[in-house]
Motif scaffolding. Structure first.
Motif, PDB file in Angstrom:
ATOM      1  N   UNK A 119      49.094  33.642  44.460  1.00  0.00           N
ATOM      2  CA  UNK A 119      49.722  33.251  43.201  1.00  0.00           C
ATOM      3  C   UNK A 119      48.842  32.310  42.395  1.00  0.00           C
ATOM      4  N   UNK A 120      48.142  31.402  43.074  1.00  0.00           N
ATOM      5  CA  UNK A 120      47.245  30.507  42.346  1.00  0.00           C
ATOM      6  C   UNK A 120      46.103  31.295  41.702  1.00  0.00           C
ATOM      7  N   UNK A 121      45.630  32.325  42.397  1.00  0.00           N
ATOM      8  CA  UNK A 121      44.586  33.172  41.804  1.00  0.00           C
ATOM      9  C   UNK A 121      45.140  33.975  40.630  1.00  0.00           C
ATOM     10  N   UNK A 130      40.225  40.883  37.193  1.00  0.00           N
ATOM     11  CA  UNK A 130      40.310  40.310  38.537  1.00  0.00           C
ATOM     12  C   UNK A 130      41.740  39.999  38.954  1.00  0.00           C
ATOM     13  N   UNK A 131      42.664  40.033  38.018  1.00  0.00           N
ATOM     14  CA  UNK A 131      44.037  39.626  38.302  1.00  0.00           C
ATOM     15  C   UNK A 131      44.706  40.513  39.345  1.00  0.00           C
ATOM     16  N   UNK A 136      52.758  43.607  45.420  1.00  0.00           N
ATOM     17  CA  UNK A 136      52.057  44.780  44.900  1.00  0.00           C
ATOM     18  C   UNK A 136      53.043  45.930  44.781  1.00  0.00           C
ATOM     19  N   UNK A 137      53.339  46.326  43.538  1.00  0.00           N
ATOM     20  CA  UNK A 137      54.289  47.405  43.303  1.00  0.00           C
ATOM     21  C   UNK A 137      53.596  48.716  42.963  1.00  0.00           C
ATOM     22  N   UNK A 250      44.406  40.269  28.100  1.00  0.00           N
ATOM     23  CA  UNK A 250      44.261  39.245  27.068  1.00  0.00           C
ATOM     24  C   UNK A 250      44.517  37.888  27.721  1.00  0.00           C
ATOM     25  N   UNK A 251      43.616  36.943  27.581  1.00  0.00           N
ATOM     26  CA  UNK A 251      43.746  35.638  28.236  1.00  0.00           C
ATOM     27  C   UNK A 251      44.835  34.762  27.614  1.00  0.00           C
ATOM     28  N   UNK A 252      45.327  35.149  26.481  1.00  0.00           N
ATOM     29  CA  UNK A 252      46.345  34.360  25.781  1.00  0.00           C
ATOM     30  C   UNK A 252      47.701  34.515  26.473  1.00  0.00           C
TER      31      UNK A 252
END
Length: 318
Positions: A119-121, A130-131, A136-137, A250-252
């Motif tokens: 979760x921290x990653x 990388x997310x 895992x569904x 998107x990092x936002x």
């Protein structure tokens, strides 16, 4: 990806750096974790779980069905409470967060150490290729592509049964019994994950022993049926809206995450998970402060629904 109908759009110029700058203006919302608040949450969860177990063990069928539903719902609620401990937001003491987090994860076979590490990653990597998420569904975020309706339907069967999670648990239990490290984790985290799996296995074994000793199907009514028929699909329902069909590259956080402003009952049951944009914007903000943060940023949120029913109705209409 465009926001679906009924969702509030904000200019796409809002980017990750803007979100980072925004955090600096919201420091006044930060407070220390209040352990007594989380203790009340734990007490209520324990009381309702106990009531569910008592009903599930009654000889009357309707009582058992009601007990299975209540117990399973509390298993799912416990997983949401566990999420708060991952961020060390339940108590000021890291040890108290760890102990309560381990216990809360046992009913659904959720390793606190494995969940926390992943979760921290996820918080770090959301918005990049990388997310990865702990649960895992398969089709994690609804990227349908050219797949058929049947393939999409099968994905949802896998999602709501949480089959991947239980296969993952069994695989890691096997590694734990063999003393092996967990792939992708260092030796310290692997040791903690093995600890959690041993505790979960011991709990299941204890229920099995109680079933044998009493001659009644205790493990079936107070754990297996609540887990498979209620807790797994309910947990998947809670998690589905978080990033599903959002802009996950998107990092936002205003673009890659969804917020659902629901009623007080839903906020309690999901333990504030409905304010998910707010959580990703300020992950170290205590859960009870998320509604205040929502007031500050609601006009910026791109993916927004007024309730879980609103989200799922619009999803089914697509």
């Amino acid at each position: 990806m465009d926001a679906s109908a009924g969702e509030t759009a904000v200019p796409r110029s809002s980017r990750h750096q803007e979100a980072a700058d925004l955090k600096a203006t919201l420091k006044h919302l930060r407070t220390e974790p209040r352990g007594w608040v989380f203790s009340l949450k734990l007490a209520l969860c324990a009381a309702l779980t106990g009531a569910g177990v008592a009903l599930a063990l009654q000889p009357i069928l309707w009582c058992r069905i009601l007990g299975v539903i209540l117990t399973g719902a509390m298993f799912a609620h416990a997983a949401e409470l566990q999420h708060e401990t991952l961020h060390n937001l339940a108590f000021r003491s890291r040890r108290a967060n760890t102990v309560s987090g381990i216990v809360l994860g046992l009913p659904m076979l959720i390793s606190f150490a494995a969940y926390r590490a992943t979760h921290m990653r996820h918080h770090r990597d959301l918005g990049t290729p990388m997310n990865r998420e702990f649960f895992d569904y398969g089709d994690q975020y609804g990227a349908r592509g050219d797949r058929s309706r049947l393939a999409v339907a099968l994905d949802q069967v896998v999602r709501f049964s949480m089959a991947h999670h239980y296969v993952f648990f069994v695989a890691n239990l096997g590694r734990s019994l063999l003393g092996r490290d967990i792939p992708g984790e260092n030796a310290v985290v692997s040791r903690r994950i093995r600890r959690d799996h041993f505790l979960a296995a011991a709990g299941v074994a204890a229920l099995g022993a109680l079933t044998w000793w009493t001659g009644q199907a205790v493990i079936l009514w107070v754990w297996l049926l609540p887990l498979l028929l209620v807790a797994a699909p309910v947990h998947a329902v809670i998690e589905l809206p978080e990033h599903y069909q959002c802009e996950t590259l998107n990092r936002d956080p205003f673009a890659n995450t969804r917020t659902i402003r629901s009623n007080q009952l839903a906020m309690w049951f999901t333990n504030g998970n409905n304010y998910h944009v707010e959580h990703h914007l300020m992950p170290n903000l205590p859960i009870e402060r998320l509604p205040a943060l929502h007031t500050e940023v609601r006009d910026r949120i791109r993916y927004f629904h007024t309730g879980y029913l609103d989200f799922f109705v619009k999803l089914l209409r697509k």
